[in-house]
Design a protein around this motif. Structure first.
Motif, PDB file in Angstrom:
ATOM      1  N   UNK A  11       0.810  -1.227   0.000  1.00  0.00           N
ATOM      2  CA  UNK A  11       0.000   0.000   0.000  1.00  0.00           C
ATOM      3  C   UNK A  11       0.840   1.272   0.000  1.00  0.00           C
ATOM      4  N   UNK A  12       2.034   1.198   0.536  1.00  0.00           N
ATOM      5  CA  UNK A  12       2.831   2.411   0.751  1.00  0.00           C
ATOM      6  C   UNK A  12       4.081   2.521  -0.121  1.00  0.00           C
ATOM      7  N   UNK A  13       4.552   1.398  -0.694  1.00  0.00           N
ATOM      8  CA  UNK A  13       5.821   1.418  -1.409  1.00  0.00           C
ATOM      9  C   UNK A  13       5.737   0.642  -2.714  1.00  0.00           C
ATOM     10  N   UNK A  14       6.591   0.997  -3.658  1.00  0.00           N
ATOM     11  CA  UNK A  14       6.721   0.231  -4.893  1.00  0.00           C
ATOM     12  C   UNK A  14       8.192   0.190  -5.304  1.00  0.00           C
ATOM     13  N   UNK A  15       8.649  -0.990  -5.644  1.00  0.00           N
ATOM     14  CA  UNK A  15      10.019  -1.173  -6.134  1.00  0.00           C
ATOM     15  C   UNK A  15       9.972  -1.082  -7.654  1.00  0.00           C
ATOM     16  N   UNK A  16      10.794  -0.240  -8.236  1.00  0.00           N
ATOM     17  CA  UNK A  16      10.697   0.012  -9.671  1.00  0.00           C
ATOM     18  C   UNK A  16      11.895  -0.465 -10.478  1.00  0.00           C
ATOM     19  N   UNK A  17      12.933  -0.957  -9.830  1.00  0.00           N
ATOM     20  CA  UNK A  17      14.111  -1.402 -10.563  1.00  0.00           C
ATOM     21  C   UNK A  17      14.518  -2.801 -10.128  1.00  0.00           C
ATOM     22  N   UNK A  18      14.619  -3.713 -11.104  1.00  0.00           N
ATOM     23  CA  UNK A  18      14.959  -5.105 -10.838  1.00  0.00           C
ATOM     24  C   UNK A  18      16.024  -5.569 -11.829  1.00  0.00           C
ATOM     25  N   UNK A  19      16.768  -6.588 -11.432  1.00  0.00           N
ATOM     26  CA  UNK A  19      17.688  -7.261 -12.338  1.00  0.00           C
ATOM     27  C   UNK A  19      17.347  -8.745 -12.348  1.00  0.00           C
ATOM     28  N   UNK A  20      17.062  -9.278 -13.537  1.00  0.00           N
ATOM     29  CA  UNK A  20      16.696 -10.685 -13.691  1.00  0.00           C
ATOM     30  C   UNK A  20      17.727 -11.378 -14.576  1.00  0.00           C
ATOM     31  N   UNK A  21      18.230 -12.520 -14.103  1.00  0.00           N
ATOM     32  CA  UNK A  21      19.201 -13.297 -14.870  1.00  0.00           C
ATOM     33  C   UNK A  21      18.564 -14.612 -15.290  1.00  0.00           C
ATOM     34  N   UNK A  22      18.677 -14.951 -16.587  1.00  0.00           N
ATOM     35  CA  UNK A  22      18.209 -16.220 -17.120  1.00  0.00           C
ATOM     36  C   UNK A  22      19.421 -17.117 -17.338  1.00  0.00           C
ATOM     37  N   UNK A  23      19.432 -18.259 -16.677  1.00  0.00           N
ATOM     38  CA  UNK A  23      20.565 -19.171 -16.739  1.00  0.00           C
ATOM     39  C   UNK A  23      20.227 -20.384 -17.599  1.00  0.00           C
ATOM     40  N   UNK A  24      21.053 -20.626 -18.627  1.00  0.00           N
ATOM     41  CA  UNK A  24      20.841 -21.737 -19.556  1.00  0.00           C
ATOM     42  C   UNK A  24      21.991 -22.737 -19.457  1.00  0.00           C
ATOM     43  N   UNK A  25      21.682 -23.997 -19.751  1.00  0.00           N
ATOM     44  CA  UNK A  25      22.699 -25.026 -19.923  1.00  0.00           C
ATOM     45  C   UNK A  25      22.419 -25.761 -21.231  1.00  0.00           C
TER      46      UNK A  25
END
Length: 246
Positions: free
Chosen positions: A134-148
């Motif tokens: 209700x009070x906060x929002x996170x606007x920056x993320x880092x997502x890593x996709x790991x492949x084999x």
């Protein structure tokens, strides 16, 4: 736009194209003909790769009450009928900045957490990550996709544990983990700040030809929010907005 999935409960979800894809994949270079996020595929560098992000309550992503078994949103045992879904198709092994417009979409209204996912047999999924309350929002993320060998094995969020909040009085450290903005500052709530979500995306591991995917090592060198400066079509970074307002 409706996306056919293996999960019947997801068919009733209002699927919203609420994202802007920052990388346009050249069809001539794209050998991956799988476009559904809940279908398995093997990729090579320069392919497009489809994955989804589901917004829901944290508890919704788990099979049992003690939260020891997390399922993919593609799993038929998981009910996400009150959720929202975004689909992306970035170019493999290029640093991308994906955005989700929150001027008319409030993540808190749909549980305030998100999970990235792709695949069916391997059912790769990230842990649920906090987005908003209700009070906060996170606007920056880092997502890593790991492949084999070209198959997605894992998705994980990289978190700077509020390092980016240091010295910035307009940001709040939530749960000693997330650097957030007060929702009263957001346009959705009558404020002046565009609180759209920005996801820095990178790849690691190997493709189906065993070529190394190296974009994660480049992202690791960058500071949070720095990717905004690389995209001239985006109208200013979060930092720029706050410098103008406060």
């Amino acid at each position: 736009m409706k996306i056919s999935t293996t999960n019947p409960s997801m068919k009733v979800i209002l699927l919203m194209m609420i994202m802007v894809i920052s990388v346009v994949v050249d069809a001539a270079d794209d050998t991956n003909r799988v476009y559904q996020p809940c279908t398995d595929t093997k990729i090579q560098r320069s392919d497009g790769f489809s994955f989804g992000i589901a917004f829901s309550q944290r508890e919704s992503f788990f099979l049992n009450k003690n939260k020891s078994i997390q399922l993919s949103p593609c799993d038929t045992r998981l009910s996400l009928s009150g959720s929202r879904l975004a689909i992306f198709r970035p170019k493999v092994d290029e640093i991308s900045l994906l955005t989700i417009n929150t001027t008319s979409f409030n993540p808190n209204s749909f549980g305030g957490h998100m999970v990235a996912f792709a695949g069916r047999k391997y059912a790769a999924r990230s842990p649920p990550v906090f987005v908003a309350d209700n009070d906060h929002i996170v606007t920056s993320f880092t997502l890593v996709l790991e492949f084999q060998k070209g198959t997605l094995q894992n998705l994980f969020w990289k978190n700077d544990k509020c390092d980016s909040c240091k010295g910035k009085t307009n940001f709040v450290c939530v749960n000693n983990q997330y650097c957030a903005i007060k929702t009263t500052s957001c346009k959705l709530n009558g404020g002046k700040v565009d609180c759209s979500l920005g996801i820095q995306l990178a790849f690691s591991g190997t493709d189906k030809h065993l070529s190394a995917l190296n974009s994660w090592y480049e992202v690791e060198k960058l500071r949070q929010y720095s990717l905004y400066k690389l995209y001239s079509n985006l109208r200013g970074s979060l930092t720029d907005q706050f410098n103008k307002i406060f």
